[in-house]
Motif scaffolding. Structure first.
Motif, PDB file in Angstrom:
ATOM      1  N   ILE A  63      40.235 106.440  20.399  1.00 20.08           N
ATOM      2  CA  ILE A  63      40.354 105.773  21.698  1.00 20.08           C
ATOM      3  C   ILE A  63      41.545 106.367  22.446  1.00 20.08           C
ATOM      4  O   ILE A  63      42.691 106.196  22.038  1.00 20.08           O
ATOM      5  CB  ILE A  63      40.531 104.256  21.523  1.00 20.08           C
ATOM      6  CG1 ILE A  63      39.338 103.671  20.793  1.00 20.08           C
ATOM      7  CG2 ILE A  63      40.681 103.573  22.869  1.00 20.08           C
ATOM      8  CD1 ILE A  63      39.460 102.185  20.536  1.00 20.08           C
ATOM      9  N   VAL A  64      41.258 107.076  23.529  1.00 22.33           N
ATOM     10  CA  VAL A  64      42.324 107.672  24.330  1.00 22.33           C
ATOM     11  C   VAL A  64      42.660 106.764  25.510  1.00 22.33           C
ATOM     12  O   VAL A  64      43.825 106.498  25.800  1.00 22.33           O
ATOM     13  CB  VAL A  64      41.898 109.074  24.822  1.00 22.33           C
ATOM     14  CG1 VAL A  64      42.996 109.674  25.690  1.00 22.33           C
ATOM     15  CG2 VAL A  64      41.597 109.976  23.636  1.00 22.33           C
ATOM     16  N   THR A  65      41.631 106.276  26.213  1.00 19.34           N
ATOM     17  CA  THR A  65      41.833 105.321  27.309  1.00 19.34           C
ATOM     18  C   THR A  65      41.973 103.931  26.706  1.00 19.34           C
ATOM     19  O   THR A  65      41.002 103.350  26.226  1.00 19.34           O
ATOM     20  CB  THR A  65      40.645 105.357  28.288  1.00 19.34           C
ATOM     21  OG1 THR A  65      40.462 106.691  28.746  1.00 19.34           O
ATOM     22  CG2 THR A  65      40.898 104.442  29.467  1.00 19.34           C
ATOM     23  N   ARG A  66      43.205 103.390  26.691  1.00 20.70           N
ATOM     24  CA  ARG A  66      43.434 102.094  26.043  1.00 20.70           C
ATOM     25  C   ARG A  66      43.804 100.994  27.032  1.00 20.70           C
ATOM     26  O   ARG A  66      44.006  99.856  26.656  1.00 20.70           O
ATOM     27  CB  ARG A  66      44.528 102.243  24.975  1.00 20.70           C
ATOM     28  CG  ARG A  66      44.081 103.149  23.838  1.00 20.70           C
ATOM     29  CD  ARG A  66      45.101 103.217  22.732  1.00 20.70           C
ATOM     30  NE  ARG A  66      46.257 104.030  23.084  1.00 20.70           N
ATOM     31  CZ  ARG A  66      47.513 103.619  22.992  1.00 20.70           C
ATOM     32  NH1 ARG A  66      47.786 102.394  22.605  1.00 20.70           N
ATOM     33  NH2 ARG A  66      48.513 104.420  23.313  1.00 20.70           N
ATOM     34  N   ALA A 103      52.788 107.144  28.669  1.00 18.67           N
ATOM     35  CA  ALA A 103      53.990 106.312  28.494  1.00 18.67           C
ATOM     36  C   ALA A 103      53.738 104.883  28.948  1.00 18.67           C
ATOM     37  O   ALA A 103      54.151 103.918  28.275  1.00 18.67           O
ATOM     38  CB  ALA A 103      55.159 106.932  29.282  1.00 18.67           C
ATOM     39  N   GLU A 104      53.072 104.712  30.078  1.00 13.94           N
ATOM     40  CA  GLU A 104      52.796 103.363  30.588  1.00 13.94           C
ATOM     41  C   GLU A 104      51.814 102.629  29.678  1.00 13.94           C
ATOM     42  O   GLU A 104      51.920 101.415  29.491  1.00 13.94           O
ATOM     43  CB  GLU A 104      52.237 103.467  32.016  1.00 13.94           C
ATOM     44  CG  GLU A 104      51.909 102.129  32.671  1.00 13.94           C
ATOM     45  CD  GLU A 104      53.122 101.246  32.902  1.00 13.94           C
ATOM     46  OE1 GLU A 104      52.929 100.059  33.197  1.00 13.94           O
ATOM     47  OE2 GLU A 104      54.263 101.742  32.769  1.00 13.94           O
ATOM     48  N   THR A 105      50.867 103.363  29.090  1.00 15.81           N
ATOM     49  CA  THR A 105      49.934 102.745  28.136  1.00 15.81           C
ATOM     50  C   THR A 105      50.686 102.240  26.910  1.00 15.81           C
ATOM     51  O   THR A 105      50.500 101.101  26.470  1.00 15.81           O
ATOM     52  CB  THR A 105      48.855 103.750  27.712  1.00 15.81           C
ATOM     53  OG1 THR A 105      48.112 104.163  28.861  1.00 15.81           O
ATOM     54  CG2 THR A 105      47.902 103.128  26.702  1.00 15.81           C
ATOM     55  N   ASP A 106      51.550 103.088  26.356  1.00 17.33           N
ATOM     56  CA  ASP A 106      52.313 102.699  25.156  1.00 17.33           C
ATOM     57  C   ASP A 106      53.266 101.554  25.449  1.00 17.33           C
ATOM     58  O   ASP A 106      53.586 100.764  24.555  1.00 17.33           O
ATOM     59  CB  ASP A 106      53.101 103.905  24.614  1.00 17.33           C
ATOM     60  CG  ASP A 106      52.182 104.968  24.014  1.00 17.33           C
ATOM     61  OD1 ASP A 106      51.012 104.636  23.736  1.00 17.33           O
ATOM     62  OD2 ASP A 106      52.631 106.120  23.828  1.00 17.33           O
ATOM     63  N   ARG A 107      53.763 101.484  26.693  1.00 14.63           N
ATOM     64  CA  ARG A 107      54.705 100.408  27.033  1.00 14.63           C
ATOM     65  C   ARG A 107      54.082  99.034  26.845  1.00 14.63           C
ATOM     66  O   ARG A 107      54.747  98.088  26.415  1.00 14.63           O
ATOM     67  CB  ARG A 107      55.173 100.576  28.485  1.00 14.63           C
ATOM     68  CG  ARG A 107      56.272  99.622  28.894  1.00 14.63           C
ATOM     69  CD  ARG A 107      56.702  99.868  30.322  1.00 14.63           C
ATOM     70  NE  ARG A 107      55.659  99.526  31.279  1.00 14.63           N
ATOM     71  CZ  ARG A 107      55.439  98.282  31.718  1.00 14.63           C
ATOM     72  NH1 ARG A 107      56.194  97.279  31.293  1.00 14.63           N
ATOM     73  NH2 ARG A 107      54.485  98.050  32.596  1.00 14.63           N
ATOM     74  N   LYS A 113      47.257 102.559  18.925  1.00 15.46           N
ATOM     75  CA  LYS A 113      45.867 102.591  19.387  1.00 15.46           C
ATOM     76  C   LYS A 113      45.350 101.218  19.805  1.00 15.46           C
ATOM     77  O   LYS A 113      44.145 101.005  19.883  1.00 15.46           O
ATOM     78  CB  LYS A 113      44.934 103.166  18.299  1.00 15.46           C
ATOM     79  CG  LYS A 113      45.253 104.589  17.887  1.00 15.46           C
ATOM     80  CD  LYS A 113      44.960 105.573  19.002  1.00 15.46           C
ATOM     81  CE  LYS A 113      45.161 107.008  18.551  1.00 15.46           C
ATOM     82  NZ  LYS A 113      44.930 107.986  19.625  1.00 15.46           N
ATOM     83  N   GLY A 114      46.259 100.263  20.050  1.00 17.07           N
ATOM     84  CA  GLY A 114      45.826  98.957  20.544  1.00 17.07           C
ATOM     85  C   GLY A 114      45.390  99.064  21.998  1.00 17.07           C
ATOM     86  O   GLY A 114      45.667 100.052  22.683  1.00 17.07           O
ATOM     87  N   ILE A 115      44.720  98.040  22.505  1.00 15.69           N
ATOM     88  CA  ILE A 115      44.231  98.066  23.887  1.00 15.69           C
ATOM     89  C   ILE A 115      44.790  96.872  24.646  1.00 15.69           C
ATOM     90  O   ILE A 115      45.263  95.906  24.049  1.00 15.69           O
ATOM     91  CB  ILE A 115      42.688  98.050  23.944  1.00 15.69           C
ATOM     92  CG1 ILE A 115      42.147  96.727  23.381  1.00 15.69           C
ATOM     93  CG2 ILE A 115      42.094  99.229  23.207  1.00 15.69           C
ATOM     94  CD1 ILE A 115      40.663  96.533  23.632  1.00 15.69           C
ATOM     95  N   PRO A 117      44.059  94.665  28.660  1.00 14.03           N
ATOM     96  CA  PRO A 117      43.296  94.588  29.909  1.00 14.03           C
ATOM     97  C   PRO A 117      44.149  94.782  31.157  1.00 14.03           C
ATOM     98  O   PRO A 117      43.624  94.769  32.269  1.00 14.03           O
ATOM     99  CB  PRO A 117      42.710  93.171  29.865  1.00 14.03           C
ATOM    100  CG  PRO A 117      43.702  92.385  29.073  1.00 14.03           C
ATOM    101  CD  PRO A 117      44.294  93.337  28.070  1.00 14.03           C
ATOM    102  N   VAL A 118      45.474  94.934  30.995  1.00 15.74           N
ATOM    103  CA  VAL A 118      46.356  95.114  32.161  1.00 15.74           C
ATOM    104  C   VAL A 118      46.137  96.521  32.721  1.00 15.74           C
ATOM    105  O   VAL A 118      46.349  97.513  32.016  1.00 15.74           O
ATOM    106  CB  VAL A 118      47.834  94.926  31.771  1.00 15.74           C
ATOM    107  CG1 VAL A 118      48.729  95.119  32.990  1.00 15.74           C
ATOM    108  CG2 VAL A 118      48.048  93.563  31.135  1.00 15.74           C
ATOM    109  N   PRO A 119      45.709  96.657  33.974  1.00 14.37           N
ATOM    110  CA  PRO A 119      45.342  97.985  34.488  1.00 14.37           C
ATOM    111  C   PRO A 119      46.557  98.826  34.886  1.00 14.37           C
ATOM    112  O   PRO A 119      47.640  98.319  35.159  1.00 14.37           O
ATOM    113  CB  PRO A 119      44.487  97.663  35.715  1.00 14.37           C
ATOM    114  CG  PRO A 119      44.981  96.328  36.182  1.00 14.37           C
ATOM    115  CD  PRO A 119      45.429  95.590  34.950  1.00 14.37           C
ATOM    116  N   ILE A 120      46.328 100.135  34.897  1.00 11.21           N
ATOM    117  CA  ILE A 120      47.278 101.095  35.481  1.00 11.21           C
ATOM    118  C   ILE A 120      46.664 101.553  36.809  1.00 11.21           C
ATOM    119  O   ILE A 120      45.514 101.994  36.838  1.00 11.21           O
ATOM    120  CB  ILE A 120      47.484 102.307  34.551  1.00 11.21           C
ATOM    121  CG1 ILE A 120      48.065 101.865  33.202  1.00 11.21           C
ATOM    122  CG2 ILE A 120      48.381 103.344  35.209  1.00 11.21           C
ATOM    123  CD1 ILE A 120      48.140 102.989  32.178  1.00 11.21           C
TER     124      ILE A 120
END
Length: 816
Positions: A63-66, A103-107, A113-115, A117-120
């Motif tokens: 999963i790349v888009t998390r 970076a924003e995904t990992d934040r 690899k967790g997901i 629902p908060v959008p970027i």
């Protein structure tokens, strides 16, 4: 092209999305958008990168888009990217865009690899894009990897449904051509939320990776496994191309060459590929926005109206204006007083239906909790009788008392009245606790000014605590007043004259020999002075009254022929008890009834035959006369304590209301403002949260106004293609289905939805459109044109007049 207003639609929605996202709310508006769904490695990210013409999305395995990526493409002269979370920074290097997304995904999700629902929100400005807004969602998976939760499949599914369930969301279902289309996860989940196919657009990727000898022609012509909006095929870069840094513009040229040169696709090449997909999505999203404009306008207007009053107050807001501070302080203190009084007295507006609070809870303390505490104060019956016995003996001293002493009654009553202090003080404590909670609740409206709220709570709570001590003093005074005079002339007091309190009632059988009339059942009534029996329960016809003086009990063996359990009462001085009987035998149905009657007679001073008249130590004397005196005083104490309890239950609520609750209301209305006014400058300092909320509300109001202005400029007569007619898409619910894009399979089992091939129009009307997309508009003529309506070409006469005059031909018959 329509008018200029239609071109502004997508930027308008982008602007609304940014405005609402930046303030952390959607204003309850479901804005039109396109959600991209598909399985992992279906090619979603490559499609988006082809739109932009840049490599900017994270890549890798699993999963790349998390997190959802809201990608806003805006046609502009310059090329750069901006993130909503760091809007002041413009990204020119798209490698930095990729790093920022990671970076924003990992934040938010961490690096496991967790997901989330908060959008970027990412906005890309470029001269190479058409205005378009897409949401890249995590790819559907079935197996958890690494530290992912075991329910990752359900988490991703729930996230997708949050977006695609909304009627305002178009669904871009991406499926690779080298998998079975009928088992496509993207099409299955789209079918769940869009069963009629009104919002679903199919995209087939990896056409260049199909097995040799197979193609997806029937799929792309919307003949096999049709969708209402049809399919568009694209060819993305391979992993080798990506690793080799193949330029996207070269990849797009290769894609164009692929469709033009492939024998199965060259006749529809103008309606395939990434540029056509981008154009189609632009047109379909624009049309979709146009269709949803009336409802969107209505929602915006209602939101605008709800904000207008508050906005009017904040338009000319000056934080340091002393007049504003004074006015705001006055209004807030008045509102606090009104809210406090409403909570106490009750109000019809904003009724809490889940819990008791305020005045209702205090009422419950007064009339349920406090009486319960009084009743709960149970007396130890044995201990109480022992205390009464000692009191009587100590009052008589060395003499034998012939009468029941008043002083014993008074001493016991006073001791019981003193015990009322604890439940009374506890009642005051409960009310104080509720008032403290009420004060905190009523100061919730002062959160805009933290120091004002804190000071208001402190001042009012301090006043309540001060009144608490005065109330408790008054309560103790009430108890002392009760102790000061024992009023035995009270109208509710039974008194010695009325002391014939009934100890027990019930049916008993008098056993008499047949010669003397036989056994009979009577209704017996036992008091502290006598045992009487009547004909029946109405107690109108008294048969006899037996004084309890000098009476004792003895056991009698059960008769051979009798079913009754019997005991006897006799006179210790050998006198007749009833008529000419020295003892009277009484029968019960069970032994338990016998034991119960014996216990009741013992309370009245009638003891078993062989009991001692005096016991050693501190035990209570079994003297019958003393027992009757104890019973008498016990009943008198019971009567008088009942009167005291009734009086206390009446005075406690009145005392608390007067000294505490009403006093607090008067203090808030009359004195609170004076306490706060001295330090109003520091108290009326606005909280940072309130300042932010005000700014956000003003931004929301302005965004809604601008949106309504833009929407108002759009002509409702703008040309747009109608939604294609329905198709038979029941295949989505069937398993298994024929494999995707396998031309050989298609020819072996021709699908029922494929129209018959003819050289001219069918008698029943025009044939089924090959790719019925409402947004194709009027493209250039393909190398192998189809019939009217095919590939999205207009079939109506008016549209035909706008097309170049060139004869249409039917594609050749496919062998089969």
């Amino acid at each position: 092209m329509g008018n200029r207003g239609m071109e502004d639609l997508i930027p308008l929605i982008n602007k609304l999305q940014d405005a609402f996202s930046s303030i952390g709310q959607s204003c309850n508006l479901d804005l039109p958008q396109i959600a991209v769904v598909g399985g992992q490695s279906a090619g979603k990210s490559s499609v988006l990168e082809n739109f932009v013409g840049r490599d900017f999305l994270p890549r890798g395995s699993g999963i790349v888009t998390r997190r959802p990526l809201v990608l806003q493409l805006i046609n502009s002269k310059s090329e750069h990217a901006e993130f909503l979370h760091c809007k002041s920074r413009k990204f020119v290097d798209f490698e930095e865009v990729r790093a920022e997304i990671e970076a924003e995904t990992d934040r938010i999700t961490g690096s496991n690899k967790g997901i989330s629902p908060v959008p970027i929100n990412l906005c890309v400005y470029s001269p190479n894009v058409l205005n378009l807004t897409l949401i890249d969602l995590p790819g559907m998976t079935k197996v958890a990897v690494g530290d992912q939760p075991v329910d990752i499949e359900h988490q991703i599914r729930d996230m997708l449904l949050q977006f695609i369930t909304k009627e305002s969301c178009l669904i871009l279902a991406v499926t690779p051509a080298n998998m079975d289309l009928a088992n496509s996860d993207a099409l299955k989940i789209a079918k769940e939320v869009d069963p009629q196919g009104l919002r679903t657009i199919g995209v087939i990727t990896k056409l260049d990776l199909m097995d040799e000898g197979t193609d997806a022609r029937d799929i792309l012509e919307n003949k096999l496994l049709p969708l209402r909006r049809g399919y568009i095929g694209v060819v993305n870069r391979s992993q080798k191309d990506i690793d080799g840094r193949k330029d996207i513009s070269a990849a797009l040229a290769a894609e164009r060459k692929f469709f033009l040169s492939h024998p199965a696709y060259r006749h529809i090449a103008e309606h395939m590929g990434t540029p056509h997909l981008q154009k189609t999505l632009n047109q379909q999203l624009t049309n979709h926005i146009r269709d949803t404009l009336p409802a969107l306008r209505s929602k915006m207007q209602s939101q605008l109206l709800s904000l207008e009053k508050e906005v009017e107050e904040h338009k000319s807001f000056r934080p340091d204006d002393p007049n504003r501070k004074t006015k705001a302080l006055l209004q807030m203190v008045q509102q606090f007083g009104v809210d406090f009084e409403k909570c106490i007295e009750g109000s019809g507006d904003q009724v809490d239906t889940s819990n008791l609070s305020g005045g209702a809870k205090i009422n419950r303390i007064f009339h349920e909790r406090f009486p319960y505490e009084l009743v709960r104060m149970e007396f130890d019956e044995k201990e109480l009788r022992k205390e009464i016995s000692y009191a009587i003996k100590n009052i008589h001293g060395v003499r034998t008392g012939l009468f029941t002493p008043d002083l014993a009654f008074e001493a016991i009553v006073k001791k019981q009245i003193i015990k009322l202090k604890d439940p009374c003080l506890k009642c005051v404590d409960l009310v104080v606790s509720e008032l403290a909670a009420l004060i905190m609740k009523c100061t919730d409206k002062l959160t805009s000014y933290p120091r004002l709220r804190e000071e208001t709570e402190r001042i009012v709570t301090t006043h309540v605590r001060d009144r608490e001590s005065k109330t408790k003093d008054q309560v103790l005074l009430l108890i002392d007043i009760e102790l000061s005079y024992i009023n035995t002339n009270h109208e509710d007091f039974i008194g010695f004259a009325k002391m014939l309190k009934v100890i027990r009632r019930g049916w008993l059988t008098i056993n008499i020999s047949i010669m003397k009339g036989g056994s009979k059942d009577y209704w017996f009534v036992l008091t502290a002075e006598s045992l009487s029996w009547y004909k029946d329960e109405e107690e109108k016809e008294k048969k006899y009254m037996l004084p309890l003086d000098n009476l004792n009990l003895r056991d009698v063996e059960k008769g051979f022929m009798s079913s009754k359990h019997v005991f006897a009462i006799f006179n210790t001085e050998q006198r007749n008890v009833y008529k000419d009987l020295r003892q009277i035998e009484l029968g019960c149905d069970t032994q338990e009834d016998v034991d119960s009657w014996k216990a009741s007679l013992l309370r009245a001073g009638v003891h078993p035959e062989k009991s001692q008249t005096m016991t050693s130590g501190d035990s209570v004397s079994m003297d019958p006369q003393l027992e009757r005196q104890v019973e008498t005083i016990r009943n008198l104490v019971d009567s008088y304590i009942g009167i005291v309890n009734k009086s206390i239950r009446d005075f406690m609520p009145k005392t608390i209301m007067h000294l505490m609750i009403n006093s607090a209301k008067n203090f808030i209305h009359a004195e609170l403002l004076a306490y706060l006014y001295e330090d109003q400058n520091s108290l009326m300092e606005e909280s940072p949260e309130q300042a932010q909320r005000r700014d956000e509300m003003l931004k929301m109001y302005q965004a809604l106004k601008e949106a309504l202005v833009i929407i108002g400029d759009i002509s409702t007569s703008t040309i747009s293609a109608p939604l294609p007619p329905p198709v038979n898409n029941d295949w989505l619910a069937k398993e298994p289905s024929p494999p995707t894009a396998s031309r050989a399979a298609a020819t072996a089992a021709p699908p029922p939805v494929r129209p018959p091939v003819a050289r001219g129009p069918a008698a029943g009307g025009p044939p089924l459109p090959l790719n019925p997309s409402p947004a194709f508009g009027v493209p250039s003529i393909p190398s192998r044109p189809g019939p009217p309506g095919a590939y999205g070409l207009p079939a109506d006469p008016g549209a035909a007049q706008r097309m170049p005059s060139r004869p249409a031909r039917i594609p050749p018959v496919i062998p089969g």
